[in-house]
Design a protein around this motif. Structure first.
Motif, PDB file in Angstrom:
ATOM      1  N   VAL A 296      16.286  51.299  37.769  1.00  0.00           N
ATOM      2  CA  VAL A 296      14.897  50.870  37.941  1.00  0.00           C
ATOM      3  C   VAL A 296      13.908  51.996  37.659  1.00  0.00           C
ATOM      4  CG1 VAL A 296      15.351  49.003  39.564  1.00  0.00           C
ATOM      5  CG2 VAL A 296      14.985  51.290  40.435  1.00  0.00           C
ATOM      6  N   VAL A 297      14.400  53.228  37.635  1.00  0.00           N
ATOM      7  CA  VAL A 297      13.518  54.352  37.368  1.00  0.00           C
ATOM      8  C   VAL A 297      14.085  55.131  36.190  1.00  0.00           C
ATOM      9  CG1 VAL A 297      12.505  56.469  38.269  1.00  0.00           C
ATOM     10  CG2 VAL A 297      12.921  54.554  39.807  1.00  0.00           C
ATOM     11  N   PHE A 298      13.210  55.445  35.221  1.00  0.00           N
ATOM     12  CA  PHE A 298      13.653  56.196  34.051  1.00  0.00           C
ATOM     13  C   PHE A 298      12.880  57.491  33.959  1.00  0.00           C
ATOM     14  CE2 PHE A 298      15.371  52.150  33.155  1.00  0.00           C
ATOM     15  CZ  PHE A 298      16.384  52.334  32.226  1.00  0.00           C
ATOM     16  N   CYS A 299      13.526  58.530  33.448  1.00  0.00           N
ATOM     17  CA  CYS A 299      12.759  59.723  33.112  1.00  0.00           C
ATOM     18  C   CYS A 299      13.478  60.454  31.992  1.00  0.00           C
ATOM     19  CB  CYS A 299      12.552  60.628  34.328  1.00  0.00           C
ATOM     20  SG  CYS A 299      13.964  61.651  34.709  1.00  0.00           S
ATOM     21  N   GLY A 300      12.734  61.344  31.332  1.00  0.00           N
ATOM     22  CA  GLY A 300      13.334  62.131  30.265  1.00  0.00           C
ATOM     23  C   GLY A 300      13.901  63.411  30.851  1.00  0.00           C
ATOM     24  N   LEU A 301      15.089  63.815  30.384  1.00  0.00           N
ATOM     25  CA  LEU A 301      15.642  65.121  30.758  1.00  0.00           C
ATOM     26  C   LEU A 301      15.790  65.938  29.473  1.00  0.00           C
ATOM     27  CD1 LEU A 301      18.508  64.086  33.240  1.00  0.00           C
ATOM     28  CD2 LEU A 301      16.275  65.036  33.813  1.00  0.00           C
ATOM     29  N   LEU A 376       6.735  44.100  28.464  1.00  0.00           N
ATOM     30  CA  LEU A 376       5.620  43.902  27.552  1.00  0.00           C
ATOM     31  C   LEU A 376       5.761  42.526  26.933  1.00  0.00           C
ATOM     32  CD1 LEU A 376       5.708  47.331  25.666  1.00  0.00           C
ATOM     33  CD2 LEU A 376       4.512  46.743  27.801  1.00  0.00           C
ATOM     34  N   HIS A 377       4.804  41.669  27.202  1.00  0.00           N
ATOM     35  CA  HIS A 377       4.815  40.342  26.576  1.00  0.00           C
ATOM     36  C   HIS A 377       3.949  40.441  25.340  1.00  0.00           C
ATOM     37  CE1 HIS A 377       7.071  38.211  29.707  1.00  0.00           C
ATOM     38  NE2 HIS A 377       6.645  39.233  30.431  1.00  0.00           N
ATOM     39  N   MET A 378       4.590  40.335  24.171  1.00  0.00           N
ATOM     40  CA  MET A 378       3.919  40.585  22.913  1.00  0.00           C
ATOM     41  C   MET A 378       3.190  39.325  22.447  1.00  0.00           C
ATOM     42  SD  MET A 378       5.023  43.624  22.877  1.00  0.00           S
ATOM     43  CE  MET A 378       4.573  44.301  21.270  1.00  0.00           C
ATOM     44  N   LYS A 379       2.210  39.537  21.579  1.00  0.00           N
ATOM     45  CA  LYS A 379       1.433  38.395  21.065  1.00  0.00           C
ATOM     46  C   LYS A 379       2.329  37.430  20.296  1.00  0.00           C
ATOM     47  CE  LYS A 379      -3.149  39.666  21.703  1.00  0.00           C
ATOM     48  NZ  LYS A 379      -3.855  40.893  21.336  1.00  0.00           N
ATOM     49  N   ASP A 380       3.437  37.938  19.723  1.00  0.00           N
ATOM     50  CA  ASP A 380       4.320  37.041  18.958  1.00  0.00           C
ATOM     51  C   ASP A 380       5.278  36.274  19.872  1.00  0.00           C
ATOM     52  OD1 ASP A 380       6.247  38.814  19.749  1.00  0.00           O
ATOM     53  OD2 ASP A 380       6.631  39.632  17.757  1.00  0.00           O
ATOM     54  N   GLY A 381       5.074  36.378  21.181  1.00  0.00           N
ATOM     55  CA  GLY A 381       5.867  35.565  22.109  1.00  0.00           C
ATOM     56  C   GLY A 381       7.145  36.243  22.580  1.00  0.00           C
ATOM     57  N   THR A 382       7.491  37.399  22.051  1.00  0.00           N
ATOM     58  CA  THR A 382       8.704  38.080  22.489  1.00  0.00           C
ATOM     59  C   THR A 382       8.403  38.967  23.696  1.00  0.00           C
ATOM     60  OG1 THR A 382       8.297  39.919  20.993  1.00  0.00           O
ATOM     61  CG2 THR A 382       9.693  38.128  20.167  1.00  0.00           C
ATOM     62  N   MET A 383       9.465  39.407  24.363  1.00  0.00           N
ATOM     63  CA  MET A 383       9.296  40.316  25.485  1.00  0.00           C
ATOM     64  C   MET A 383      10.072  41.592  25.188  1.00  0.00           C
ATOM     65  SD  MET A 383      10.442  41.709  28.519  1.00  0.00           S
ATOM     66  CE  MET A 383      11.751  40.835  29.330  1.00  0.00           C
ATOM     67  N   LEU A 386       9.790  48.269  28.407  1.00  0.00           N
ATOM     68  CA  LEU A 386       9.260  49.609  28.134  1.00  0.00           C
ATOM     69  C   LEU A 386       9.848  50.580  29.150  1.00  0.00           C
ATOM     70  CD1 LEU A 386       7.061  51.282  26.500  1.00  0.00           C
ATOM     71  CD2 LEU A 386       5.593  50.912  28.475  1.00  0.00           C
ATOM     72  N   HIS A 387      10.684  51.507  28.663  1.00  0.00           N
ATOM     73  CA  HIS A 387      11.328  52.479  29.550  1.00  0.00           C
ATOM     74  C   HIS A 387      10.589  53.806  29.540  1.00  0.00           C
ATOM     75  CE1 HIS A 387      15.566  50.427  29.394  1.00  0.00           C
ATOM     76  NE2 HIS A 387      14.627  49.656  29.880  1.00  0.00           N
ATOM     77  N   ASN A 388       9.739  53.994  28.548  1.00  0.00           N
ATOM     78  CA  ASN A 388       9.085  55.274  28.373  1.00  0.00           C
ATOM     79  C   ASN A 388       7.630  55.035  27.982  1.00  0.00           C
ATOM     80  OD1 ASN A 388       8.261  57.803  27.682  1.00  0.00           O
ATOM     81  ND2 ASN A 388       9.930  58.210  26.242  1.00  0.00           N
ATOM     82  N   GLU A 403       4.636  44.427  35.680  1.00  0.00           N
ATOM     83  CA  GLU A 403       5.285  45.562  36.330  1.00  0.00           C
ATOM     84  C   GLU A 403       6.170  45.063  37.470  1.00  0.00           C
ATOM     85  OE1 GLU A 403       2.530  48.078  38.375  1.00  0.00           O
ATOM     86  OE2 GLU A 403       1.423  46.374  39.195  1.00  0.00           O
ATOM     87  N   PRO A 404       7.211  45.838  37.814  1.00  0.00           N
ATOM     88  CA  PRO A 404       8.084  45.428  38.918  1.00  0.00           C
ATOM     89  C   PRO A 404       7.405  45.615  40.273  1.00  0.00           C
ATOM     90  CG  PRO A 404       8.781  47.557  38.047  1.00  0.00           C
ATOM     91  CD  PRO A 404       7.636  47.089  37.191  1.00  0.00           C
ATOM     92  N   ARG A 405       7.613  44.661  41.165  1.00  0.00           N
ATOM     93  CA  ARG A 405       7.063  44.736  42.513  1.00  0.00           C
ATOM     94  C   ARG A 405       8.212  44.786  43.513  1.00  0.00           C
ATOM     95  NH1 ARG A 405       1.171  44.482  42.505  1.00  0.00           N
ATOM     96  NH2 ARG A 405       1.458  44.090  44.713  1.00  0.00           N
TER      97      ARG A 405
END
Ligand code: GDP
Ligand code: MG
Length: 597
Positions: A296-301, A376-383, A386-388, A403-405
């Motif tokens: 549920v949490v991402f970060c760059g190393l 991200l719900h895109m205008k073309d209808g896809t989802m 986003l991890h970064n 966003e996650p709640r």
């Protein structure tokens, strides 16, 4: 062992209420481990667990106990982690046992993790024996805490066992209660083998070790077994029980818990929750399996020294052999070069992995801002996930962002309630419930996870002087007005500091970040503008003034040892710095800048 003489159980407790100490006492008082081999917290195997006093990986021990009725019982204890990040491991080890000891500190009462963990035990249909620990403390009030357990959890606590895990008082009562108050497991010896894969880990000498709970049938050394989910077949090389070190064992029947090795190459090949059966005579139906853990949490190393990239890759691969719950993929950053984007079960999990990489593999790492996973719900209808934040596409393609709640449960003495409500409100929380048990309030909030990942827990601790306890669970995704904020240092965007923020809070966040960075970045020979921007529009700005020549001169004057010390300090500092264009940014800046006061 026949079923009537087996008891399988776990211990649930809030952190620090004495779960590990009680496990130690049970092991010690039954002579499971010779006195001279006894070390405190037998089950907390990893160094980092011992140092921080927390249990990370669940582990197991087989105890042989001669009861007062003269009969010998096998007690299998599966230890579970107490921290919220590892709730998933708690839930799966619960499925492997029939009962739980509920440990509550008799000087404290029920806390948020007590609740979360006991509900998991109740979900798994456990019989529960309440145990009141630390009755040696002057502040212990067993009668009040009994009432507290009944009020808050709603289970009968009149027969709760008062103990001191520290001194050993009451331990014989606990052992008798395990035998007489917890149910024996059920299962059929003559049925085809059906065993639950509870856990697995990588051992440098033995390879992959698999912890199982046998439901039906019998498993023996040399058996040809099959993992029902993956279909992979293996031959059992070694079958053992944990005492808690491995002791070879000829066979395990229904209700028993033990480990095997079978030349399995990777922990990834052993799906936790999978059903193990005999290859030639399989059972009809697999067990329902467990819900998978999702990062549920991402970060760059990133390595501080770019030459350490290969070493970092190696270290991550090795750690993943041990912990299949963290994910990684290669990432390139304009500012930081080559590294990895890693996914974790929560912030503590992130810290533990980063710590182990730095400590066990001697790496200096830059950790970028932790981020949750946005939809991200895109205008073309896809989802898209986003991890970064650095990968946020142009807004013209995005219809809306979710966003996650989480549902957060906080327990706190009522004098701090006001501060807790304010903190949750500041973090865009929506109050769902508020109840009292004596002088403690229990408040439930619906909060955005991204407002919790940075420093919520630290803030909660500090506004309540450490008296609040906290637990959370994910409740789903919701749309909100979220935008990407970039940070520019000396007019160059630092992608590692990009973050998603709520539009209404962007100015405040941006200003706070710029002010923080102004303090965190050392002065250079030139003036450095630090800016926060949304889509090219600057929303906050600070300027770090240039270092004047005479200041350095003063610094380097004086006696030789002082000068040498300063140089050494500088050298050590340099190691942890990273060049961004013409500017050097120290590594702490990446985390510190994100903490809000
Ligand atoms: P865990 O986080 O639930 O595993 O808790 P630990 O077993 O690590 O114990 C937390 C702290 O409480 C340690 O400092 C223990 O020494 C202390 N502790 C555990 N049991 C007792 C007890 O019966 N009496 C007192 N006074 N302290 C205890
Ligand atoms: Mg512990």
């Amino acid at each position: 062992t026949d079923l009537a003489h087996i008891r399988n159980f776990s211990i649930v407790a809030h952190i620090d209420h004495g779960k590990s100490t009680l496990a130690d006492r049970l092991i010690q008082s039954t002579n499971t481990v010779a006195e001279r081999d006894m070390k405190a917290q037998m089950l907390d195997a990893m160094d980092i667990e011992r140092e921080r006093g927390i249990t990370i990986k669940a582990n197991s021990v087989r105890i042989e106990y001669i009861a007062k009725n003269g009969e010998t019982y096998v007690l299998n204890l599966i230890d579970t982690p107490g921290h919220v990040d590892f709730a998933y491991e708690v839930s799966r080890s619960m499925q492997a046992v029939e009962g739980s000891l509920l440990v509550v500190d008799a000087s404290q009462g029920v806390e948020a993790q007590t609740l979360a963990n006991v509900y998991q035990a109740l979900d798994a249909d456990h019989e529960i024996v309440p145990v009141l620990n630390k009755i040696d403390l002057p502040a212990a009030d067993p009668e009040r805490v009994k009432e507290n357990i009944e009020d808050v959890i709603g289970i009968d606590a009149q027969d709760a066992i008062p103990i001191s895990a520290k001194s050993g008082l009451g331990i014989p009562d606990v052992l008798e209660a395990i035998v007489h108050r917890l149910p024996a497991p059920k299962g059929e010896r003559d049925a085809p083998l059906k065993a639950m894969l509870v856990d697995s880990w990588y051992d440098p000498y033995l390879g992959v070790v698999v912890l199982i709970r046998v439901i039906d049938g019998v498993i023996k050394k040399g058996d040809q077994i099959k993992m029902m989910r993956t279909g992979a077949a293996y031959k059992i090389d070694k079958l053992a029980v944990l005492k808690p070190q491995m002791v070879d064992f000829p066979e395990l029947g229904p209700g028993e818990i033990g480990v095997f090795t079978a030349q399995i190459k990777q922990v990834r090949d052993t799906k936790v929750g999978d059903t193990i059966t005999h290859d030639k005579k399989p059972c009809a139906q697999a067990l329902p399996g467990f819900k998978p853990s999702i990062p549920v949490v991402f970060c760059g190393l990133f390595p501080v020294d770019a030459n350490d990239f290969e070493a970092l890759r190696d270290a991550i691969e090795k750690l993943q052999l041990n912990d299949a719950s963290f994910s990684s993929e290669m990432e390139t950053s304009a500012a930081l070069g080559f590294g990895f984007r890693c996914g974790f079960l929560g912030l503590l999990h992130l810290e533990v992995i980063r710590d182990r990489l730095e400590r066990e593999y001697d790496l200096d790492l830059i950790t970028t801002a932790p981020s949750v996973v946005y939809h991200l719900h895109m205008k073309d209808g896809t989802m898209q996930e986003l991890h970064n934040p650095a990968d946020m596409p142009d807004l013209t393609y995005v219809d809306h962002v979710q966003e996650p709640r989480i549902k957060a449960t906080i327990m706190v003495p009522d004098e701090y309630l006001g501060d807790v409500l304010k903190l949750c409100q500041d973090r865009r929380g929506i109050q769902m419930d508020l109840t009292y048990a004596g002088t403690r309030a229990m408040v439930v909030y619906d909060l955005p996870l991204n407002e919790v990942v940075f420093d919520f827990y630290d803030r909660l601790k500090s506004v309540t002087k450490g008296y609040a306890s906290f637990d959370y669970q994910m409740i789903g995704y919701r749309e909100d007005n979220l935008v990407k904020m970039q940070i520019l240092v000396n007019d160059e965007p630092v992608d590692a500091l990009s973050m998603m923020v709520h539009r209404d809070r962007a100015e405040t966040r941006g200003r706070a970040m710029c002010e923080k960075l102004k303090d965190l970045i050392p002065r250079h020979m030139f003036k450095i503008p630090i800016q926060a921007a949304i889509g090219g529009k600057v929303i906050a700005r600070e300027t770090l003034s240039a270092l004047r020549k005479d200041v350095t001169a003063k610094c380097y004057g004086g006696d030789a040892t002082r000068k040498k010390k300063l140089l050494e300090k500088q050298k050590a500092g340099k190691k942890k710095m990273r060049q961004f264009g013409k500017v050097e940014i120290p590594q702490e800046a990446f985390i510190s800048a994100l903490k809000m006061d």
